[in-house]
Scaffold this active site. Structure first.
Site, PDB file in Angstrom:
ATOM      1  N   SER A  74       0.985  -1.281  -0.042  1.00  0.00           N
ATOM      2  CA  SER A  74       0.046  -0.008  -0.049  1.00  0.00           C
ATOM      3  C   SER A  74       0.846   1.205   0.193  1.00  0.00           C
ATOM      4  O   SER A  74       2.181   1.328   0.043  1.00  0.00           O
ATOM      5  CB  SER A  74      -1.014   0.145   1.173  1.00  0.00           C
ATOM      6  OG  SER A  74      -0.174   0.467   2.400  1.00  0.00           O
ATOM      7  N   SER A  76       0.908   3.684   2.179  1.00  0.00           N
ATOM      8  CA  SER A  76       0.941   4.307   3.357  1.00  0.00           C
ATOM      9  C   SER A  76       2.192   5.070   3.915  1.00  0.00           C
ATOM     10  O   SER A  76       2.149   5.965   4.686  1.00  0.00           O
ATOM     11  CB  SER A  76       0.371   3.473   4.387  1.00  0.00           C
ATOM     12  OG  SER A  76       1.174   2.774   4.955  1.00  0.00           O
ATOM     13  N   LYS A 131       5.315   1.086   9.403  1.00  0.00           N
ATOM     14  CA  LYS A 131       5.053   2.596   9.870  1.00  0.00           C
ATOM     15  C   LYS A 131       6.230   3.027  10.463  1.00  0.00           C
ATOM     16  O   LYS A 131       7.217   2.284  10.732  1.00  0.00           O
ATOM     17  CB  LYS A 131       3.777   2.685  10.845  1.00  0.00           C
ATOM     18  CG  LYS A 131       2.610   2.214  10.378  1.00  0.00           C
ATOM     19  CD  LYS A 131       1.861   2.802   9.500  1.00  0.00           C
ATOM     20  CE  LYS A 131       0.606   2.020   9.028  1.00  0.00           C
ATOM     21  NZ  LYS A 131      -0.092   2.648   7.600  1.00  0.00           N
ATOM     22  N   SER A 219      -3.055   6.864   5.704  1.00  0.00           N
ATOM     23  CA  SER A 219      -2.461   5.851   6.485  1.00  0.00           C
ATOM     24  C   SER A 219      -3.247   5.494   7.712  1.00  0.00           C
ATOM     25  O   SER A 219      -3.862   6.385   8.582  1.00  0.00           O
ATOM     26  CB  SER A 219      -1.135   6.415   6.988  1.00  0.00           C
ATOM     27  OG  SER A 219      -0.657   5.511   7.808  1.00  0.00           O
TER      28      SER A 219
END
Length: 261
Positions: A74, A76, A131, A219
């Site tokens: 993805s 994010s 993250k 996100s």
């Protein structure tokens, strides 16, 4: 034990090793004594076990304790990581853990603010997320008007232009690129000024971490579902070893070998 790839590796290592060991202890000697001209033929299952056990064991050790590959699915973490990036994660950066059980065997270090970390999603530990660490245990994190505050202090941001994406990353074209100084860690983030987001203040409990994606308005992170327990950490992302975007130009040669900051 869920049948994940690490679980399959552990099971395969155990079974091939067990077959080889049982043969050595109970059958090999007798087979060799009864062999004609000293040429004993091993059963096929033993032959395969002896061949595969060292290979599977090496893969298990490398993947569990040294480095593990992941694919970014993805956007994010754009612009730091793009859809189609294949990354390596340092598995011993935050402690040596048993595969599958995740029990920590050895303390090494703890995540620092600014680290890019892979972890098991607290609401579904079978899913891996990636993250950036924004808050360490005991921190008070604020997020207002696209600005991160750490213990009441705003983290400086410098606009440097608009993002132009290609292939699977084209959807974020036009977003503003900013360089954020996260208490000494400089990294790029994406901001969409007109996109609303969750704002507020969050206190990070002991033994947990507050995570956010660099693509701040796209996100799913700690602003929405809370902090990440230390036991959910998988490792520190450190290198892009491959990039493949089927919606773009295929191999992204310019990203291969790029360090993750």
């Amino acid at each position: 034990m869920s049948l994940t790839f690490p679980a399959i590796l552990v099971l395969a290592t155990f079974l091939t090793g067990l077959i080889w060991l049982i043969d050595v202890l109970f059958f090999a000697k007798k087979r060799n004594l009864n062999a004609v001209d000293g040429d004993a033929t091993e059963p096929v299952v033993v032959e395969y076990a002896k061949s595969f056990f060292p290979v599977i064991l090496i893969v298990l050790i490398l993947r569990s304790f040294i480095a593990e590959p992941f694919r970014i699915p993805s956007g994010s973490m754009m612009p730091t990581l793009l859809v189609g990036d294949f990354i390596l994660v340092n598995k011993y950066a935050y402690g040596v853990r048993l595969p599958v059980l995740h029990t920590k065997l050895l303390e090494v270090d703890s995540p620092k603010r600014g680290d890019v970390v892979v972890f098991r999603y607290p609401k579904d530990p079978s899913t891996d997320y990636i993250k950036r660490v924004i808050g360490e245990p005991g921190d008070r994190i604020g997020y207002y008007d696209k600005i991160v505050y750490v213990n009441g202090k705003p983290m400086p941001q410098m606009p440097i232009g608009q993002y132009i994406g290609q292939g699977s990353n084209a959807s974020m074209s036009g977003a503003e690129i900013r360089v954020e100084n996260l208490t000494g860690n400089n990294h790029s983030i994406l901001i969409r000024r007109r996109t609303p987001g969750v704002e507020g203040e969050f206190v990070v409990p002991e033994g947990q971490y507050f995570m956010m994606g660099d693509n701040r308005d796209n996100s799913n992170d700690s602003r929405y579902w809370g902090t990440v327990p230390e036991g959910n950490l998988v490792g520190k992302a450190f290198l892009i070893w491959m990039n493949w975007d089927s919606a773009g130009d295929g191999v992204g040669w310019d990203r291969i070998g790029e360090k993750i900051e």
